[in-house]
Scaffold this active site. Structure first.
Site, short mmCIF file in Angstrom:
data_model
loop_
_atom_site.label_atom_id
_atom_site.label_comp_id
_atom_site.label_asym_id
_atom_site.label_seq_id
_atom_site.Cartn_x
_atom_site.Cartn_y
_atom_site.Cartn_z
N GLY A 40 -3.85 6.85 8.17
CA GLY A 40 -4.13 5.42 8.19
C GLY A 40 -3.27 4.75 9.24
N GLY A 41 -3.04 3.46 9.02
CA GLY A 41 -2.23 2.69 9.97
C GLY A 41 -0.82 3.24 10.11
N GLY A 61 -4.35 11.48 48.05
CA GLY A 61 -3.67 10.45 47.27
C GLY A 61 -2.58 11.04 46.40
CB ALA A 62 -2.31 14.28 44.66
C1 HXC Z 1 1.10 5.52 -4.12
C2 HXC Z 1 0.82 7.76 -3.82
C3 HXC Z 1 0.22 7.53 -2.58
C4 HXC Z 1 0.09 6.19 -2.15
C5 HXC Z 1 0.28 9.63 -2.91
N1 HXC Z 1 0.83 9.06 -3.99
N2 HXC Z 1 -0.11 8.70 -2.03
N3 HXC Z 1 1.26 6.75 -4.58
N4 HXC Z 1 0.55 5.22 -2.94
N5 HXC Z 1 -0.44 5.90 -0.95
C6 HXC Z 1 1.37 9.75 -5.15
C7 HXC Z 1 0.31 10.44 -5.97
O1 HXC Z 1 -0.21 9.54 -6.89
C8 HXC Z 1 1.11 11.53 -6.64
O2 HXC Z 1 1.83 10.99 -7.71
C9 HXC Z 1 2.12 11.89 -5.59
O3 HXC Z 1 2.20 10.80 -4.69
C10 HXC Z 1 1.74 13.13 -4.81
O4 HXC Z 1 0.39 13.00 -4.37
P1 HXC Z 1 -0.69 14.16 -4.55
O5 HXC Z 1 -2.00 13.53 -4.33
O6 HXC Z 1 -0.47 14.85 -5.86
O7 HXC Z 1 -0.26 15.13 -3.40
P2 HXC Z 1 -1.20 15.99 -2.45
O8 HXC Z 1 -2.23 16.71 -3.24
O9 HXC Z 1 -0.27 16.80 -1.61
O10 HXC Z 1 -1.96 14.94 -1.52
C11 HXC Z 1 -1.25 14.12 -0.65
C12 HXC Z 1 -2.18 13.02 -0.09
C13 HXC Z 1 -2.85 12.28 -1.23
C14 HXC Z 1 -3.23 13.68 0.80
C15 HXC Z 1 -1.30 12.13 0.80
O11 HXC Z 1 -1.86 11.88 -2.19
C16 HXC Z 1 -3.56 11.05 -0.77
O12 HXC Z 1 -4.67 11.13 -0.28
N6 HXC Z 1 -2.93 9.89 -1.01
C17 HXC Z 1 -3.53 8.62 -0.69
C18 HXC Z 1 -3.55 8.40 0.77
C19 HXC Z 1 -4.01 7.04 1.13
O13 HXC Z 1 -5.20 6.73 1.00
N7 HXC Z 1 -3.05 6.20 1.49
C20 HXC Z 1 -3.32 4.84 1.84
C21 HXC Z 1 -3.80 4.91 3.28
S1 HXC Z 1 -4.03 3.37 3.95
P3 HXC Z 1 2.26 11.85 -8.98
O14 HXC Z 1 2.91 10.86 -9.89
O15 HXC Z 1 1.01 12.45 -9.50
O16 HXC Z 1 3.23 12.88 -8.47
C22 HXC Z 1 -2.63 3.09 4.74
C23 HXC Z 1 -2.68 1.83 5.45
C24 HXC Z 1 -1.46 1.65 6.26
O17 HXC Z 1 -1.70 3.80 4.73
C25 HXC Z 1 -1.73 0.50 7.17
C26 HXC Z 1 -0.57 0.16 8.02
C27 HXC Z 1 -0.93 -0.90 8.97
#
Ligand code: HXC
Length: 510
Positions: free
Chosen positions: A169-170, A404-405
């Site tokens: 993501g971002g 040019g290079a």
């Molecule tokens: C809160 C999160 C989290 C998040 C993971 N966790 N991502 N909690 N916010 N963004 C937590 C899970 O709930 C889990 O908690 C623990 O972290 C580990 O995650 P798992 O899913 O069990 O691990 P894994 O299977 O290794 O997968 C990792 C992952 C997946 C691929 C990163 O967790 C995932 O897809 N997370 C969401 C990603 C996402 O959509 N993020 C937002 C993107 S938007 P527990 O308690 O079960 O251990 C963004 C915008 C930014 O980032 C913009 C900036 C400008």
């Protein structure tokens, strides 16, 4: 008193356990270290001083009021690498997946602000699920606060990102605005939108690794600079790398003692250029034989390998090396190599690192693919970067410098301080064959005349002396004396003073 001390110890132990032993074990099963273990490898022994260990998130939504883990998913502070101060943050995947909350962002911002105040590099170890989903816009605001600091710190202190897990993501935009990115193979990825979204929007089926793994970004996209086998290799590489860099733009390059004689002669370089102009040789050999102890830290070695960029030392002091590589695409300049080298030259210039340029370039790559994708703008980036650079610039033309290079590759006209050529240098608008085909087009059916004119063109231009007669080349040097001449040049240029006209900032062709 002892109860107070015990309380501190209890709290410290709780914080150090992060998201708990089960999640630590899960991290290990994936072949990854924890946030704190990584800092132990990165920093000198016992040098890490942690701050904000007890910071907690301020979210009350979605059950978060009951879940508080001290440190809130990122370990921050400072330490030393080979005795030199660095600021660090290390995201802790065991705590809410290392996701970024408002407080987590504030912790990162605090170390960035401290690093800016004192002039020391920031190294970020990224391992995060992105924005803390329960916090919504507070988390987005946190990201933007980090982005803003990345931009203000750019060109002031070196910023290095290690991607050691997810970065999606971002969230990718903070590392992308730092100076260098190292990724861990098969364990880290970076993308703006993940495979699921890609499938929904474009119908493409792609794995995380294909979309944004270490090899994708260090070979194809050029987003990252180095792919490392595992966490430990990445962290050790970061230690070596930081040793080359000044602590800030206010500092001179670091100096490290060396036993390599400054005037070491390399007889083998006298015969490295093959008899035929179309035969390649490995420019890495020239670089290794020029820098101290043959030690060269190459960045982006697998992306746009027709140009080589990296750091070495001469007489113990860091130099940035940019070199055309005749082994890949004959060392031609194209879009990717121009962008790669331009960014490198600008980094060196921002941080007072002298630039040594080794030239063997047949020109810019022709073709619709290059033209339609904007080689004009991208090639101009490298031209612009060299032309605006005020650091010491020493150039050695080993063989071809065409078209040019020739101008672009730190020529005399772009304020090259010392422009040397080997006796094998050929400096011309283009190769003899191409030139004659144009000038003597009317004789194209007369192979004898074409051969005669080609020979005449070669005799006239396939040497360094025409350029030297105009002062465009300061001296034709013996290949074996290259290191010595560069060392002498760098000594002379140590107190170089050159400033560009005042401006708010330039408008480099982006
Ligand atoms: C809160 C999160 C989290 C998040 C993971 N966790 N991502 N909690 N916010 N963004 C937590 C899970 O709930 C889990 O908690 C623990 O972290 C580990 O995650 P798992 O899913 O069990 O691990 P894994 O299977 O290794 O997968 C990792 C992952 C997946 C691929 C990163 O967790 C995932 O897809 N997370 C969401 C990603 C996402 O959509 N993020 C937002 C993107 S938007 P527990 O308690 O079960 O251990 C963004 C915008 C930014 O980032 C913009 C900036 C400008």
């Amino acid at each position: 008193m002892s109860a107070n001390i015990a309380e501190v110890e209890r709290r410290r132990a709780a914080a150090k356990l992060g998201g708990g032993q089960k999640r630590i074990d899960a991290q290990h099963v994936k072949g990854r270290l924890t946030a704190r273990e990584r800092l132990e490898v990165l920093l000198d022994e016992d040098s890490f001083e942690e701050i904000d260990m007890y910071v907690e998130h301020n979210c009350v939504d979605f059950g978060m009021a009951e879940q508080h883990i001290p440190g809130d998913g990122v370990v921050t502070g400072s330490g030393t690498i080979n005795g030199r101060l660095v600021y660090v943050f290390s995201q802790d995947f065991t705590v809410f997946g290392g996701s970024l909350s408002e407080r987590h962002a504030e912790k990162i911002c605090k170390v960035m602000d401290a690093a800016m105040k004192v002039g020391a590099p920031v190294i970020g170890l990224n391992d995060s699920g992105g924005a803390r989903i329960q916090e919504g816009v507070a988390s987005l605001g946190g990201y933007a606060e980090v982005f803003q600091r990345n931009v203000l710190a750019s060109g002031v202190i070196p910023q290095l990102s290690l991607i050691m897990g997810p970065c999606a993501g971002g969230a990718v935009y903070s590392p992308s605005m730092t100076d260098f990115i190292f990724m861990v193979e098969d364990s880290s990825y970076m993308f703006v939108t993940g495979p699921e979204v890609v499938k929904t929007v474009t119908n493409e089926v792609v794995t995380q690794e294909e979309l944004g793994g270490a090899s994708t970004h260090t070979v194809k996209s050029g987003v990252a600079d180095l792919a490392c086998e595992n966490d430990i290799v990445a962290l050790l590489q970061a230690r070596d790398f930081i040793d080359f860099l000044p602590a800030s733009n206010r500092e001179d390059v670091p100096e490290r003692p060396t036993n390599d004689p400054w005037d070491r002669l390399e007889e083998s370089l006298d015969t490295i250029i093959p008899a035929s102009a179309n035969q390649p040789y490995d420019m890495h050999e020239v670089i290794r034989k020029t820098v101290d102890e043959g030690e060269f830290f190459e960045i982006q070695p697998r992306h746009a390998a027709n140009i080589i960029c990296g750091f070495g030392r001469v007489e113990g002091r860091t130099v940035g090396v940019v070199a055309n590589q005749p082994m890949v695409l004959a060392g031609v300049l194209d879009i990717d190599s121009s962008k790669k080298a331009a960014r490198f030259v600008r980094f060196c210039d921002a941080f007072n690192i002298p630039i040594v340029t080794l030239v063997d370039v047949p020109g810019f790559l022709p073709g619709t693919a290059q033209e339609h994708n904007g080689i004009i703008k991208h090639g101009a980036k490298l031209l612009f970067a060299y032309a605006e650079a005020t650091v010491p610039k020493i150039t050695v033309i080993t063989r071809k410098a065409y078209g040019g290079a020739y101008d672009v590759m730190a020529s005399k006209h772009l304020r090259g301080d010392l422009n040397y050529a080997w006796p094998t240098a050929e400096i011309a608008v283009m190769g003899a064959k191409g030139a004659v085909e144009i000038i003597f087009r009317q004789d194209r059916d007369n192979p004898e005349k074409i051969a005669e004119k080609t020979k005449e063109y070669e005799d006239r231009f396939a040497n360094p002396f025409v350029a030297a007669s105009k002062g465009f080349i300061d001296e034709v040097i013996m290949p074996h004396s290259t290191r010595k001449r560069i060392a002498l040049g760098l000594r002379k240029l140590r107190n170089k003073e050159l400033a560009n006209p005042w401006k708010k900032h330039d408008n480099i062709p982006l």
